[in-house]
Design a protein around this motif. Structure first.
Motif, PDB file in Angstrom:
ATOM      1  N   CYS A 215       0.833  -1.197   0.000  1.00  0.00           N
ATOM      2  CA  CYS A 215       0.000   0.000   0.000  1.00  0.00           C
ATOM      3  C   CYS A 215       0.872   1.252   0.000  1.00  0.00           C
ATOM      4  O   CYS A 215       1.705   1.430   0.890  1.00  0.00           O
ATOM      5  CB  CYS A 215      -0.893  -0.023   1.230  1.00  0.00           C
ATOM      6  N   VAL A 216       0.683   2.095  -0.994  1.00  0.00           N
ATOM      7  CA  VAL A 216       1.485   3.310  -1.068  1.00  0.00           C
ATOM      8  C   VAL A 216       1.095   4.317   0.009  1.00  0.00           C
ATOM      9  O   VAL A 216       1.856   5.219   0.319  1.00  0.00           O
ATOM     10  CB  VAL A 216       1.365   4.011  -2.451  1.00  0.00           C
ATOM     11  N   ASN A 217      -0.090   4.125   0.574  1.00  0.00           N
ATOM     12  CA  ASN A 217      -0.563   5.090   1.561  1.00  0.00           C
ATOM     13  C   ASN A 217       0.028   4.834   2.938  1.00  0.00           C
ATOM     14  O   ASN A 217       0.690   5.685   3.513  1.00  0.00           O
ATOM     15  CB  ASN A 217      -2.085   5.055   1.638  1.00  0.00           C
ATOM     16  N   CYS A 218      -0.210   3.627   3.474  1.00  0.00           N
ATOM     17  CA  CYS A 218       0.226   3.347   4.838  1.00  0.00           C
ATOM     18  C   CYS A 218       1.397   2.382   4.882  1.00  0.00           C
ATOM     19  O   CYS A 218       1.841   2.001   5.946  1.00  0.00           O
ATOM     20  CB  CYS A 218      -0.943   2.804   5.655  1.00  0.00           C
ATOM     21  N   LYS A 219       1.901   1.978   3.716  1.00  0.00           N
ATOM     22  CA  LYS A 219       3.012   1.024   3.607  1.00  0.00           C
ATOM     23  C   LYS A 219       2.634  -0.354   4.136  1.00  0.00           C
ATOM     24  O   LYS A 219       3.490  -1.147   4.512  1.00  0.00           O
ATOM     25  CB  LYS A 219       4.281   1.511   4.332  1.00  0.00           C
TER      26      LYS A 219
ATOM     27  N   ALA B 142      -3.368  -0.601  -2.272  1.00  0.00           N
ATOM     28  CA  ALA B 142      -3.754   0.750  -1.852  1.00  0.00           C
ATOM     29  C   ALA B 142      -5.263   0.956  -1.884  1.00  0.00           C
ATOM     30  O   ALA B 142      -5.798   1.766  -1.134  1.00  0.00           O
ATOM     31  CB  ALA B 142      -3.068   1.783  -2.745  1.00  0.00           C
TER      32      ALA B 142
ATOM     33  N   CYS C 270      -7.383  -1.104   4.307  1.00  0.00           N
ATOM     34  CA  CYS C 270      -6.485   0.017   4.566  1.00  0.00           C
ATOM     35  C   CYS C 270      -7.170   1.031   5.454  1.00  0.00           C
ATOM     36  O   CYS C 270      -8.316   1.413   5.209  1.00  0.00           O
ATOM     37  CB  CYS C 270      -6.087   0.672   3.247  1.00  0.00           C
TER      38      CYS C 270
ATOM     39  N   TYR D  92      -6.562   4.000   5.519  1.00  0.00           N
ATOM     40  CA  TYR D  92      -6.811   5.189   4.708  1.00  0.00           C
ATOM     41  C   TYR D  92      -8.175   5.138   4.040  1.00  0.00           C
ATOM     42  O   TYR D  92      -8.804   6.150   3.799  1.00  0.00           O
ATOM     43  CB  TYR D  92      -5.734   5.342   3.622  1.00  0.00           C
ATOM     44  N   TRP D  93      -8.602   3.909   3.747  1.00  0.00           N
ATOM     45  CA  TRP D  93      -9.890   3.752   3.071  1.00  0.00           C
ATOM     46  C   TRP D  93     -11.028   4.265   3.942  1.00  0.00           C
ATOM     47  O   TRP D  93     -11.931   4.949   3.471  1.00  0.00           O
ATOM     48  CB  TRP D  93     -10.082   2.269   2.727  1.00  0.00           C
TER      49      TRP D  93
ATOM     50  N   ARG E 196     -11.142   8.005   3.715  1.00  0.00           N
ATOM     51  CA  ARG E 196     -10.834   8.543   2.392  1.00  0.00           C
ATOM     52  C   ARG E 196     -11.488   9.893   2.111  1.00  0.00           C
ATOM     53  O   ARG E 196     -11.068  10.609   1.218  1.00  0.00           O
ATOM     54  CB  ARG E 196     -11.186   7.536   1.296  1.00  0.00           C
TER      55      ARG E 196
ATOM     56  N   TYR F 183      -0.508  10.824   6.930  1.00  0.00           N
ATOM     57  CA  TYR F 183       0.540  10.804   5.913  1.00  0.00           C
ATOM     58  C   TYR F 183       1.833  11.384   6.473  1.00  0.00           C
ATOM     59  O   TYR F 183       2.922  10.880   6.231  1.00  0.00           O
ATOM     60  CB  TYR F 183       0.084  11.610   4.690  1.00  0.00           C
TER      61      TYR F 183
END
Ligand SMILES: [Zn+2]
Ligand SMILES: [Zn+2]
Length: 72
Positions: free
Chosen positions: A30-34, A39, A44, A46-47, A50, A60
Motif C-alpha cells: 500500500c502506497v498510503n500506509c506502507k 492501496a 487500509c 486510509y480507506w 478517504r 501521511y
C-alpha cells in the motif's frame, strides 16, 4: 487479473506474466500506509478515512515523515 500480474517484457530482466489460473504471487503493498495490502483495499485504514482530508494529511505526515500526499 491484478495489474502486477501482467508481466513486463520490457523490464530487465523481463517479468513474465502470471498465468491467470495461478494466484497472484506478488506481495501487495500500500502506497498510503506502507501496509501489506493493495492501496485500494478496504482493509487500509486510509480507506476508512478517504473523505477525511485532514486525517489523511496527519496520517501521511506520520507515515512518511513529512511532505504532502501525491495527488492522483
Ligand atoms: Zn501479482
Ligand atoms: Zn494501506
Amino acid at each position: 487479473m491484478a495489474g502486477c500480474c501482467k508481466g513486463n517484457p520490457k523490464a530487465t530482466p523481463p517479468v513474465p506474466p502470471t498465468p491467470k489460473e495461478e494466484p497472484c504471487p506478488h506481495t501487495p503493498w500500500c502506497v498510503n500506509c506502507k501496509g501489506d495490502h493493495p492501496a485500494f483495499s478496504s482493509h487500509c485504514k486510509y480507506w476508512d478515512h478517504r473523505f477525511d482530508r485532514e486525517w489523511i494529511m496527519e496520517e501521511y505526515r506520520k507515515t512518511n515523515g513529512g511532505g504532502h500526499p501525491q495527488r492522483n
